[in-house]
Design a protein around this motif. Structure first.
Motif, PDB file in Angstrom:
ATOM      1  N   THR A  84     -57.293 -10.447   7.258  1.00 58.23           N
ATOM      2  CA  THR A  84     -56.684 -11.780   7.355  1.00 58.23           C
ATOM      3  C   THR A  84     -56.265 -12.071   8.789  1.00 58.23           C
ATOM      4  OG1 THR A  84     -55.870 -11.682   5.070  1.00 58.23           O
ATOM      5  CG2 THR A  84     -54.778 -13.232   6.537  1.00 58.23           C
ATOM      6  N   GLU A 181     -50.674 -14.912  14.950  1.00 56.55           N
ATOM      7  CA  GLU A 181     -51.656 -15.203  13.904  1.00 56.55           C
ATOM      8  C   GLU A 181     -50.991 -15.195  12.522  1.00 56.55           C
ATOM      9  OE1 GLU A 181     -53.934 -13.362  17.331  1.00 56.55           O
ATOM     10  OE2 GLU A 181     -51.977 -13.135  16.372  1.00 56.55           O
ATOM     11  N   VAL A 185     -50.935 -17.966   9.312  1.00 57.94           N
ATOM     12  CA  VAL A 185     -51.362 -17.580   7.963  1.00 57.94           C
ATOM     13  C   VAL A 185     -50.304 -17.986   6.943  1.00 57.94           C
ATOM     14  CG1 VAL A 185     -51.787 -15.607   6.442  1.00 57.94           C
ATOM     15  CG2 VAL A 185     -52.859 -15.687   8.697  1.00 57.94           C
ATOM     16  N   TYR A 189     -50.542 -20.853   3.959  1.00 55.39           N
ATOM     17  CA  TYR A 189     -50.305 -20.485   2.556  1.00 55.39           C
ATOM     18  C   TYR A 189     -49.261 -21.409   1.923  1.00 55.39           C
ATOM     19  CZ  TYR A 189     -48.429 -17.896  -1.445  1.00 55.39           C
ATOM     20  OH  TYR A 189     -47.973 -17.544  -2.699  1.00 55.39           O
ATOM     21  N   TYR A 317     -52.685 -12.194   1.713  1.00 63.07           N
ATOM     22  CA  TYR A 317     -52.820 -13.636   1.858  1.00 63.07           C
ATOM     23  C   TYR A 317     -54.237 -14.141   1.606  1.00 63.07           C
ATOM     24  CZ  TYR A 317     -48.054 -14.481   3.403  1.00 63.07           C
ATOM     25  OH  TYR A 317     -46.681 -14.603   3.441  1.00 63.07           O
ATOM     26  N   THR A 318     -55.245 -13.373   1.978  1.00 63.59           N
ATOM     27  CA  THR A 318     -56.617 -13.804   1.680  1.00 63.59           C
ATOM     28  C   THR A 318     -56.827 -13.825   0.171  1.00 63.59           C
ATOM     29  OG1 THR A 318     -57.571 -13.061   3.777  1.00 63.59           O
ATOM     30  CG2 THR A 318     -59.060 -13.211   1.900  1.00 63.59           C
TER      31      THR A 318
END
Length: 333
Positions: A84, A181, A185, A189, A317-318
């Motif tokens: 991710t 990063e 993310v 989300y 998270y992915t």
């Protein structure tokens, strides 16, 4: 099992000689001290830039490279975090019931990752052979082999896995030097959660819709998932209602029942997954029973089968983004 994933794993005793060999091989190859720092310490380079930084972990402070290049991940959560954040691991573990990495992750990203054994039972010699400069795992998975792992490379351990996935992600991002990063993310989300909640009818409707998650596990009782686990946290983010049975879950994780008590899983919507063989896990027999067919969700066509490796074992998270996509599609389809 203390882990929120709680999947069965096969353990075998690692010989002391193999551990010593693995540590010795990598100590000489990678130049990492037994304390987890680099052989040159955390002193600045000629340009004045620090080579390492300190990360607070479940096992204490650990000195890790500022820019790790060869990362080994020992669980699916760590694998999800790395990919991710745009980091390509050189090695990773697989689950006891599978011999590959989770299919929800792009094959183009996982095909070059060297398999280093099963989750909670990595082959330390294989790990050492990859000459890692950072290892990511958790205390619940690998705490008993921390000394061997840190002799190979700086090892960053979270306390556990599952419900603490968001906090774990932040620690992974710090260890990988990817905090900027990570912020994006998380923001993406949160925005996606808001859109899905709106798509299924808004906060009030979400709160009024009770959702259960039932996991069939080969070699164990049927699990009605509580609130203190990965999928429970995503349902909470969406503001979904949860049946009263979830409050009886042991340690908040799951309330385990036999097929004869599956009526306790009743809810407006029921998601199901299977770990292992559906026949051996009792999935087929239970879902063909009168008790199951009598569930409100079953009568109303609101029972949805989903991929166990994504919804339960993804833990990142992915995976969460893909779960949100599927959740919206099923709830509005």
């Amino acid at each position: 099992m203390a882990s929120s994933v709680r999947r069965p794993v096969r353990r075998r005793t690692l010989a002391l000689g193999a551990l010593s060999l693995a540590g010795a091989l990598t100590l000489s190859a990678c130049g990492f001290s037994e304390s987890g720092g680099s052989a040159s310490g955390s002193s600045d380079s000629d340009s004045g830039e620090a080579k390492t930084h300190t990360v607070k972990t479940a096992m204490g402070d650990v000195e890790v490279p500022v820019h790790p290049q060869r990362v080994v991940v020992l669980d699916t959560g760590e694998l999800d975090s790395a990919l991710t954040l745009g980091v390509q691991p050189v090695g990773g573990t697989h689950s006891a019931s599978e011999d590959s990495f989770p299919s929800y992750l792009p094959a183009s990203r996982t095909k070059s990752i060297k398999q280093v054994g099963e989750i909670a039972n990595p082959n330390l010699e294989t790990v050492a052979s990859l000459k890692p400069d950072l290892i990511l795992t958790s205390k619940v998975r690998d705490g008993d082999r921390y000394e061997q792992l840190k002799a190979i490379a700086p090892t960053v351990m979270t306390e556990s896995t599952g419900s603490a996935w968001k906090e774990n992600f932040q620690l992974h991002a710090e260890a990988l030097g990817k905090q900027a990063e990570a912020k994006k993310v998380v923001a993406d989300y949160d925005a996606r959660v808001a859109k899905v909640t709106e798509a299924i009818g808004g906060k009030e409707k979400a709160a009024a819709t009770e959702v259960n998650f039932v996991r069939f596990v080969e070699g164990a009782d049927i699990r009605i998932y509580g609130k203190q686990n990965y999928i429970g946290s995503i349902l909470a983010d969406l503001g979904m209602g949860r049946p009263a049975i979830t409050d009886k879950a042991k340690d908040g994780f799951s309330y385990d029942v036999s097929p004869e008590k599956i009526d306790l899983a009743d809810a407006d919507v029921v998601f199901t997954s299977t770990y292992g063989d559906p026949a051996k896990a009792g999935t087929t027999k239970t879902m063909n029973s009168g008790l199951w067919k009598g569930l409100k969700a079953s009568k109303n066509g609101k029972v949805f089968k989903v991929d166990d490796r994504l919804w339960i074992a993804g833990i990142g998270y992915t995976a969460a983004d893909k779960i949100l996509d599927e959740f919206q599609a099923k709830m509005t389809g």
